[in-house]
Design a protein around this motif. Structure first.
Motif, PDB file in Angstrom:
ATOM      1  N   GLU A   1       7.767   0.933  -5.741  1.00 25.45           N
ATOM      2  CA  GLU A   1       6.329   0.679  -5.603  1.00 25.45           C
ATOM      3  C   GLU A   1       5.531   1.546  -6.570  1.00 25.45           C
ATOM      4  O   GLU A   1       4.573   1.080  -7.178  1.00 25.45           O
ATOM      5  CB  GLU A   1       5.870   0.908  -4.156  1.00 25.45           C
ATOM      6  N   CYS A   2       5.928   2.793  -6.717  1.00 22.76           N
ATOM      7  CA  CYS A   2       5.242   3.690  -7.654  1.00 22.76           C
ATOM      8  C   CYS A   2       5.410   3.197  -9.087  1.00 22.76           C
ATOM      9  O   CYS A   2       4.440   3.166  -9.863  1.00 22.76           O
ATOM     10  CB  CYS A   2       5.785   5.116  -7.526  1.00 22.76           C
ATOM     11  N   LEU A   3       6.619   2.817  -9.432  1.00 27.88           N
ATOM     12  CA  LEU A   3       6.869   2.326 -10.789  1.00 27.88           C
ATOM     13  C   LEU A   3       6.077   1.054 -11.066  1.00 27.88           C
ATOM     14  O   LEU A   3       5.547   0.867 -12.160  1.00 27.88           O
ATOM     15  CB  LEU A   3       8.361   2.090 -11.005  1.00 27.88           C
ATOM     16  N   GLN A   4       5.980   0.190 -10.076  1.00 26.10           N
ATOM     17  CA  GLN A   4       5.204  -1.033 -10.250  1.00 26.10           C
ATOM     18  C   GLN A   4       3.729  -0.711 -10.476  1.00 26.10           C
ATOM     19  O   GLN A   4       3.085  -1.316 -11.330  1.00 26.10           O
ATOM     20  CB  GLN A   4       5.368  -1.947  -9.044  1.00 26.10           C
ATOM     21  N   LEU A   5       3.200   0.235  -9.750  1.00 26.82           N
ATOM     22  CA  LEU A   5       1.806   0.637  -9.962  1.00 26.82           C
ATOM     23  C   LEU A   5       1.609   1.184 -11.368  1.00 26.82           C
ATOM     24  O   LEU A   5       0.599   0.906 -12.019  1.00 26.82           O
ATOM     25  CB  LEU A   5       1.390   1.692  -8.938  1.00 26.82           C
ATOM     26  N   LEU A   6       2.570   1.942 -11.839  1.00 27.88           N
ATOM     27  CA  LEU A   6       2.469   2.497 -13.190  1.00 27.88           C
ATOM     28  C   LEU A   6       2.550   1.399 -14.248  1.00 27.88           C
ATOM     29  O   LEU A   6       1.880   1.458 -15.271  1.00 27.88           O
ATOM     30  CB  LEU A   6       3.566   3.541 -13.426  1.00 27.88           C
ATOM     31  N   ARG A   7       3.369   0.378 -14.001  1.00 34.44           N
ATOM     32  CA  ARG A   7       3.514  -0.715 -14.962  1.00 34.44           C
ATOM     33  C   ARG A   7       2.309  -1.650 -14.972  1.00 34.44           C
ATOM     34  O   ARG A   7       2.038  -2.301 -15.974  1.00 34.44           O
ATOM     35  CB  ARG A   7       4.761  -1.540 -14.656  1.00 34.44           C
ATOM     36  N   GLN A   8       1.609  -1.756 -13.862  1.00 28.61           N
ATOM     37  CA  GLN A   8       0.508  -2.701 -13.753  1.00 28.61           C
ATOM     38  C   GLN A   8      -0.637  -2.386 -14.700  1.00 28.61           C
ATOM     39  O   GLN A   8      -1.403  -3.255 -15.052  1.00 28.61           O
ATOM     40  CB  GLN A   8      -0.032  -2.741 -12.324  1.00 28.61           C
ATOM     41  N   GLY A   9      -0.765  -1.188 -15.071  1.00 22.80           N
ATOM     42  CA  GLY A   9      -1.866  -0.847 -15.960  1.00 22.80           C
ATOM     43  C   GLY A   9      -1.819   0.614 -16.291  1.00 22.80           C
ATOM     44  O   GLY A   9      -0.930   1.340 -15.870  1.00 22.80           O
ATOM     45  N   ARG A  10      -2.787   0.990 -17.072  1.00 21.13           N
ATOM     46  CA  ARG A  10      -2.852   2.395 -17.451  1.00 21.13           C
ATOM     47  C   ARG A  10      -3.337   3.189 -16.269  1.00 21.13           C
ATOM     48  O   ARG A  10      -4.491   3.084 -15.878  1.00 21.13           O
ATOM     49  CB  ARG A  10      -3.790   2.579 -18.625  1.00 21.13           C
ATOM     50  N   ARG A  11      -2.473   3.947 -15.713  1.00 22.37           N
ATOM     51  CA  ARG A  11      -2.828   4.816 -14.594  1.00 22.37           C
ATOM     52  C   ARG A  11      -2.774   6.245 -15.103  1.00 22.37           C
ATOM     53  O   ARG A  11      -1.880   6.613 -15.856  1.00 22.37           O
ATOM     54  CB  ARG A  11      -1.835   4.672 -13.438  1.00 22.37           C
ATOM     55  N   GLU A  12      -3.714   7.025 -14.709  1.00 25.10           N
ATOM     56  CA  GLU A  12      -3.704   8.422 -15.118  1.00 25.10           C
ATOM     57  C   GLU A  12      -2.681   9.160 -14.272  1.00 25.10           C
ATOM     58  O   GLU A  12      -2.683   9.087 -13.044  1.00 25.10           O
ATOM     59  CB  GLU A  12      -5.079   9.044 -14.909  1.00 25.10           C
ATOM     60  N   ILE A  13      -1.770   9.838 -14.946  1.00 25.72           N
ATOM     61  CA  ILE A  13      -0.761  10.620 -14.252  1.00 25.72           C
ATOM     62  C   ILE A  13      -1.102  12.082 -14.476  1.00 25.72           C
ATOM     63  O   ILE A  13      -1.131  12.551 -15.613  1.00 25.72           O
ATOM     64  CB  ILE A  13       0.661  10.300 -14.776  1.00 25.72           C
TER      65      ILE A  13
ATOM     66  N   PHE B   1       9.897   8.321   9.407  1.00 26.45           N
ATOM     67  CA  PHE B   1      10.199   8.410   7.979  1.00 26.45           C
ATOM     68  C   PHE B   1       8.966   8.646   7.099  1.00 26.45           C
ATOM     69  O   PHE B   1       9.062   8.625   5.881  1.00 26.45           O
ATOM     70  CB  PHE B   1      10.923   7.134   7.521  1.00 26.45           C
ATOM     71  N   GLU B   2       7.834   8.921   7.733  1.00 27.08           N
ATOM     72  CA  GLU B   2       6.592   9.102   6.984  1.00 27.08           C
ATOM     73  C   GLU B   2       6.685  10.248   5.973  1.00 27.08           C
ATOM     74  O   GLU B   2       6.274  10.113   4.818  1.00 27.08           O
ATOM     75  CB  GLU B   2       5.439   9.365   7.957  1.00 27.08           C
ATOM     76  N   ALA B   3       7.233  11.367   6.377  1.00 28.88           N
ATOM     77  CA  ALA B   3       7.333  12.523   5.470  1.00 28.88           C
ATOM     78  C   ALA B   3       8.211  12.194   4.265  1.00 28.88           C
ATOM     79  O   ALA B   3       7.883  12.561   3.129  1.00 28.88           O
ATOM     80  CB  ALA B   3       7.885  13.733   6.221  1.00 28.88           C
ATOM     81  N   LEU B   4       9.310  11.494   4.494  1.00 23.81           N
ATOM     82  CA  LEU B   4      10.204  11.119   3.392  1.00 23.81           C
ATOM     83  C   LEU B   4       9.491  10.213   2.397  1.00 23.81           C
ATOM     84  O   LEU B   4       9.551  10.428   1.178  1.00 23.81           O
ATOM     85  CB  LEU B   4      11.445  10.393   3.940  1.00 23.81           C
ATOM     86  N   VAL B   5       8.787   9.197   2.885  1.00 17.28           N
ATOM     87  CA  VAL B   5       8.098   8.258   1.997  1.00 17.28           C
ATOM     88  C   VAL B   5       7.007   8.976   1.216  1.00 17.28           C
ATOM     89  O   VAL B   5       6.898   8.824  -0.002  1.00 17.28           O
ATOM     90  CB  VAL B   5       7.548   7.052   2.799  1.00 17.28           C
ATOM     91  N   TRP B   6       6.207   9.808   1.905  1.00 21.55           N
ATOM     92  CA  TRP B   6       5.150  10.529   1.203  1.00 21.55           C
ATOM     93  C   TRP B   6       5.730  11.489   0.169  1.00 21.55           C
ATOM     94  O   TRP B   6       5.207  11.613  -0.943  1.00 21.55           O
ATOM     95  CB  TRP B   6       4.252  11.280   2.184  1.00 21.55           C
ATOM     96  N   TRP B   7       6.803  12.177   0.505  1.00 23.78           N
ATOM     97  CA  TRP B   7       7.425  13.101  -0.448  1.00 23.78           C
ATOM     98  C   TRP B   7       7.890  12.338  -1.681  1.00 23.78           C
ATOM     99  O   TRP B   7       7.668  12.777  -2.818  1.00 23.78           O
ATOM    100  CB  TRP B   7       8.608  13.821   0.213  1.00 23.78           C
ATOM    101  N   THR B   8       8.510  11.168  -1.488  1.00 23.89           N
ATOM    102  CA  THR B   8       8.998  10.354  -2.614  1.00 23.89           C
ATOM    103  C   THR B   8       7.837   9.924  -3.499  1.00 23.89           C
ATOM    104  O   THR B   8       7.904  10.038  -4.728  1.00 23.89           O
ATOM    105  CB  THR B   8       9.755   9.118  -2.089  1.00 23.89           C
ATOM    106  N   VAL B   9       6.772   9.459  -2.885  1.00 26.44           N
ATOM    107  CA  VAL B   9       5.612   8.997  -3.656  1.00 26.44           C
ATOM    108  C   VAL B   9       4.948  10.161  -4.389  1.00 26.44           C
ATOM    109  O   VAL B   9       4.555  10.037  -5.549  1.00 26.44           O
ATOM    110  CB  VAL B   9       4.613   8.264  -2.729  1.00 26.44           C
ATOM    111  N   ARG B  10       4.845  11.302  -3.739  1.00 21.61           N
ATOM    112  CA  ARG B  10       4.197  12.472  -4.363  1.00 21.61           C
ATOM    113  C   ARG B  10       4.938  12.936  -5.625  1.00 21.61           C
ATOM    114  O   ARG B  10       4.313  13.505  -6.518  1.00 21.61           O
ATOM    115  CB  ARG B  10       4.106  13.633  -3.376  1.00 21.61           C
TER     116      ARG B  10
END
Length: 192
Positions: A84-96, A31-40
């Motif tokens: 997990e991505c949303l949590q990282l974004l909420r934790q602080g100002r992340r450059e998107i 499932f590595e490709a699926l997880v990476w695609w989702t995160v990307r």
């Protein structure tokens, strides 16, 4: 390690639940490709993307014992990766990447220096006018405006004042204070 597509996910999950590390590794490879695609899709910086992927695998290992429907593992992993991505974004100002960053704005909850100066000035003015009130009215307003203000019954007992006169005396004192403040050039909106 080559993944055998015919390998049953259910068997891998059961083996991983029993502590077989190689089964867990094969699930990750599957499932590595699926997880990476989702995160990307969140376009996070590389370090954050790696954190999100790593945290997704950690959640999978933590919850392997809770999996009841192995055929839903792919959907569950994609959901965990998004969270997990949303949590990282909420934790602080992340450059998107691709989004314009807003310039740093002051925290609106923090008192601004000019506002603090005005508040101090207004507070001083208020207390100068409170001090001009007759002693009983001043005591009543100060005591009943305190953070740990007593109730009317307790105030009446402590100050030998009829309980029925506390409310009207308070209202007259507040009206007088308001009039004094307005006469000194402060309109009713100066306190907002």
């Amino acid at each position: 390690m080559v993944i055998d597509d015919s390998e049953d996910i259910r068997q891998l999950i059961v083996a991983a639940q029993a502590g077989d590390r190689s089964a867990c590794g094969r699930l990750i490879e599957r499932f590595e490709a699926l997880v990476w695609w989702t995160v990307r899709t969140f376009r996070l910086p590389e370090a954050d993307a790696e954190d999100a992927v790593q945290n997704t695998w950690l959640r999978m290992v933590e919850h392997l014992g809770d999996l009841r429907e192995p055929e839903r593992l792919a959907g569950w992993l994609a959901t965990v990766a998004r969270r997990e991505c949303l949590q990282l974004l909420r934790q602080g100002r992340r450059e998107i990447v691709g989004l314009d960053q807003q310039p740093d704005r002051p925290d609106e909850r923090e008192p601004q220096p000019e506002r603090a100066a005005v508040d101090r000035s207004m507070n001083d003015l208020l207390w100068r006018h409170v001090d001009k009130l007759p002693a009983p009215a001043r005591t009543l307003l100060v005591t009943l405006s305190a953070t740990n203000a007593p109730g009317y019954a307790e105030f009446a007992r402590n100050h030998d004042m009829p309980i029925g006169s506390i409310g009207p005396t308070r209202m007259r004192s507040l009206r007088k204070l308001r009039t004094e403040l307005e006469d000194s050039g402060l309109g009713p909106y100066a306190w907002h």
